[in-house]
Write a protein that holds these residues in place. Sequence first.
Motif, short mmCIF file in Angstrom:
data_model
loop_
_atom_site.label_atom_id
_atom_site.label_comp_id
_atom_site.label_asym_id
_atom_site.label_seq_id
_atom_site.Cartn_x
_atom_site.Cartn_y
_atom_site.Cartn_z
N UNK A 178 46.53 -9.92 101.57
CA UNK A 178 47.87 -10.35 101.19
C UNK A 178 48.78 -9.42 100.52
N UNK A 179 48.23 -8.35 100.09
CA UNK A 179 48.83 -7.32 99.21
C UNK A 179 48.27 -7.68 97.82
N UNK A 180 47.85 -8.76 97.32
CA UNK A 180 47.31 -9.30 96.10
C UNK A 180 46.01 -8.58 95.97
N UNK A 181 45.59 -7.76 94.81
CA UNK A 181 44.50 -7.05 94.87
C UNK A 181 43.04 -8.19 94.90
N UNK A 182 42.32 -7.76 95.64
CA UNK A 182 40.97 -8.45 95.93
C UNK A 182 40.30 -9.11 94.61
N UNK A 183 40.33 -8.28 93.57
CA UNK A 183 39.78 -8.67 92.05
C UNK A 183 40.60 -10.04 91.69
N UNK A 184 41.82 -10.06 91.84
CA UNK A 184 42.56 -11.29 91.31
C UNK A 184 42.47 -12.34 92.46
N UNK B 20 31.19 -4.42 94.80
CA UNK B 20 30.45 -4.75 93.70
C UNK B 20 31.43 -4.43 92.53
N UNK B 21 31.92 -3.47 92.56
CA UNK B 21 33.23 -3.01 91.48
C UNK B 21 34.35 -4.07 91.37
#
Length: 109
Positions: A5-11, A46-47
């Motif tokens: 979506x353009x939103x970082x995966x971690x968020x 993992x990171x």
Amino acid sequence: MVKNTGRPGYLQIADDLREQIRSGSLAPGIALPSTAQLAERYDASLSVVKMAVGILRNEGLVIGQQGKGVFVRESDIPAGDEVSELRAAVRELSERLARVEAALSQQQK
């Protein structure tokens, strides 16, 4: 699963886990799945998972116990005004960072 979506995966992962905690799906005192399990569940590295869990730690939603895992924090832990303000600031900074990363991602295309 992390979406493109353009939103970082971690968020995205942090948002999903936060929602599970707030809805009660992950109850206070319950251990989060391991980093490896979360990475598999969200199809992420993992990171990326560690960054998502770090956000939840900074927000005070989870707490790590060395050698035991990461647990949903008990809801009866008092949060003073200063802590609440810090949590809000961290949330705001995370959102701002996501917008900057999305803009940079769009520029690179």
